[in-house]
Scaffold this motif. Structure first.
Motif, short mmCIF file in Angstrom:
data_model
loop_
_atom_site.label_atom_id
_atom_site.label_comp_id
_atom_site.label_asym_id
_atom_site.label_seq_id
_atom_site.Cartn_x
_atom_site.Cartn_y
_atom_site.Cartn_z
N LEU A 235 27.75 -42.88 -26.43
CA LEU A 235 28.98 -41.92 -25.83
C LEU A 235 28.40 -40.75 -25.33
O LEU A 235 28.96 -40.38 -24.31
CB LEU A 235 29.96 -41.98 -27.11
CG LEU A 235 31.26 -41.62 -26.47
CD1 LEU A 235 31.81 -42.49 -25.74
CD2 LEU A 235 32.16 -41.17 -27.83
N PRO A 236 27.26 -40.06 -25.73
CA PRO A 236 27.08 -38.63 -25.14
C PRO A 236 26.32 -38.98 -23.93
O PRO A 236 26.39 -38.01 -22.95
CB PRO A 236 25.82 -38.37 -26.27
CG PRO A 236 26.22 -39.11 -27.56
CD PRO A 236 26.86 -40.26 -27.08
N GLU A 237 25.96 -40.12 -23.50
CA GLU A 237 25.37 -40.54 -22.30
C GLU A 237 26.35 -40.59 -21.27
O GLU A 237 26.28 -40.00 -20.16
CB GLU A 237 24.36 -41.87 -22.40
CG GLU A 237 23.95 -42.19 -21.25
CD GLU A 237 23.54 -43.75 -21.26
OE1 GLU A 237 23.12 -44.37 -20.22
OE2 GLU A 237 23.41 -44.29 -22.39
N PHE A 238 27.51 -41.24 -21.79
CA PHE A 238 28.74 -41.36 -20.94
C PHE A 238 29.34 -39.81 -20.73
O PHE A 238 29.88 -39.41 -19.65
CB PHE A 238 29.77 -42.21 -21.45
CG PHE A 238 29.28 -43.69 -20.93
CD1 PHE A 238 29.91 -44.23 -19.98
CD2 PHE A 238 28.51 -44.43 -22.18
CE1 PHE A 238 29.30 -45.57 -19.84
CE2 PHE A 238 28.05 -45.78 -21.87
CZ PHE A 238 28.51 -46.35 -20.73
N LYS A 239 29.45 -39.23 -21.73
CA LYS A 239 29.88 -37.79 -21.52
C LYS A 239 29.17 -36.97 -20.59
O LYS A 239 29.71 -36.21 -19.70
CB LYS A 239 30.12 -37.09 -22.89
CG LYS A 239 30.73 -35.77 -22.81
CD LYS A 239 30.89 -35.07 -23.93
CE LYS A 239 31.33 -33.71 -24.03
NZ LYS A 239 31.25 -32.81 -25.27
N GLU A 240 27.74 -37.07 -20.68
CA GLU A 240 26.83 -36.09 -19.94
C GLU A 240 27.17 -36.77 -18.37
O GLU A 240 27.33 -35.67 -17.57
CB GLU A 240 25.45 -36.34 -20.28
CG GLU A 240 24.66 -35.49 -19.77
CD GLU A 240 23.09 -35.60 -20.26
OE1 GLU A 240 22.14 -35.56 -19.38
OE2 GLU A 240 22.96 -35.99 -21.46
N ALA A 241 27.27 -37.90 -18.10
CA ALA A 241 27.36 -38.27 -16.82
C ALA A 241 28.71 -37.82 -16.34
O ALA A 241 28.91 -37.42 -14.93
CB ALA A 241 27.43 -40.00 -16.73
#
Length: 283
Positions: free
Chosen positions: A212-218
């Protein structure tokens, strides 16, 4: 050409509120964004009120040009989130000059006030008194934080889509488009970024939560490539996430006449209570 006819519910938007949505969509279409384009009737109106003997009362109706595309579904990737961030930035940049008068739905009070847009969450059906106390305490906490932000950063409010989950995002060739502006209104710019991420949360499921953090960062990288995002937005973000979860609980509660949604309510309540414990230490 193919068209989409929308027959409006009587209890949701006034005619002037519908006209505000269509004025925004017309502007976005002119700017070349992939959104539904409203069609003007033969009488020269965007909204026609139609009467039919088999329907109890007159209904407001609107027509849009059909958008050909497909849903992203399970093949969702951070690249999609980057594109969604850019779309949200574009939507918020191209808004009509006239202030929003009739669709002031997603302010602090509209989201988590005592009479929010989707229905009260202070007297939910079929939950234990202890659970209700937790939910009401969370509502008051979030309301206080959102009101402070509203006062301090009025320029971070404006016309937003307010429902851009992955059921309202279409893949059109290499690009993405946004559909279903029925919930759009005046509110927190950051709220628009909460909804796609919560949508991804649901798609990823328990096993892939670590991504999830990777998606939020994107998502935030896409947005901030076109509009500012800073530590103040970052700080209010979790409160807006909670506001969305509470709002949707109110919506489910108000639609308890629908057996499928009534069935979903118990699980949704448990997820909200778990979130409140983890995120805000309320239990």
């Amino acid at each position: 050409s193919n068209y989409l006819l929308r027959i409006h519910r009587n209890d949701y938007h006034s005619k002037s509120a519908i006209q505000e949505e269509l004025a925004w969509l017309s502007l976005l279409s002119k700017k070349g964004l992939a959104v539904p384009t409203p069609v003007i009737s033969n009488q020269g109106h965007f909204v026609e009120t139609v009467t039919n003997s088999s329907v109890p009362s007159p209904r407001n109706c609107t027509v849009f040009k059909w958008i050909d595309g497909r849903f992203v579904g399970k093949s969702i990737s951070p690249r999609h989130l980057y594109q969604v961030g850019q779309i949200i930035a574009d939507l918020q940049t191209h808004t009509p000059r006239a202030p929003v008068k009739n669709r002031r739905y997603w302010t602090a009070d509209g989201l988590v006030g005592s009479t929010p847009k989707f229905g009260s969450i202070d007297s939910l059906e079929n939950i234990r008194p202890k659970q209700q106390l937790v939910i009401s305490a969370a509502r008051k906490l979030v309301l206080k934080e959102l009101r402070l932000f509203e006062q301090k950063f009025p320029r971070r409010m404006g016309l937003i889509h307010a429902d851009l989950h992955f059921g309202n995002i279409l893949s059109i060739g290499e690009n993405l488009g946004a559909i279903d502006f029925d919930d759009c209104g005046f509110g927190f710019h950051a709220y628009d970024l909460v909804i796609p991420l919560l949508s991804v949360d649901g798609i990823l499921g328990e096993k892939n939560q670590h991504r999830l953090p990777e998606f939020k960062e994107a998502l935030l990288a896409g947005y901030s490539s076109k509009r500012p995002w800073d530590s103040n937005d970052e700080r209010i973000y979790p409160y807006l996430c909670t506001a969305r979860r509470l709002l949707m609980l109110g919506w489910l509660n108000s639609r308890s006449d629908n057996p499928r949604l009534r069935q979903y309510f118990k699980g949704a309540t448990e997820r909200v209570l778990k979130h409140l414990k983890q995120e805000h230490k309320i239990s």
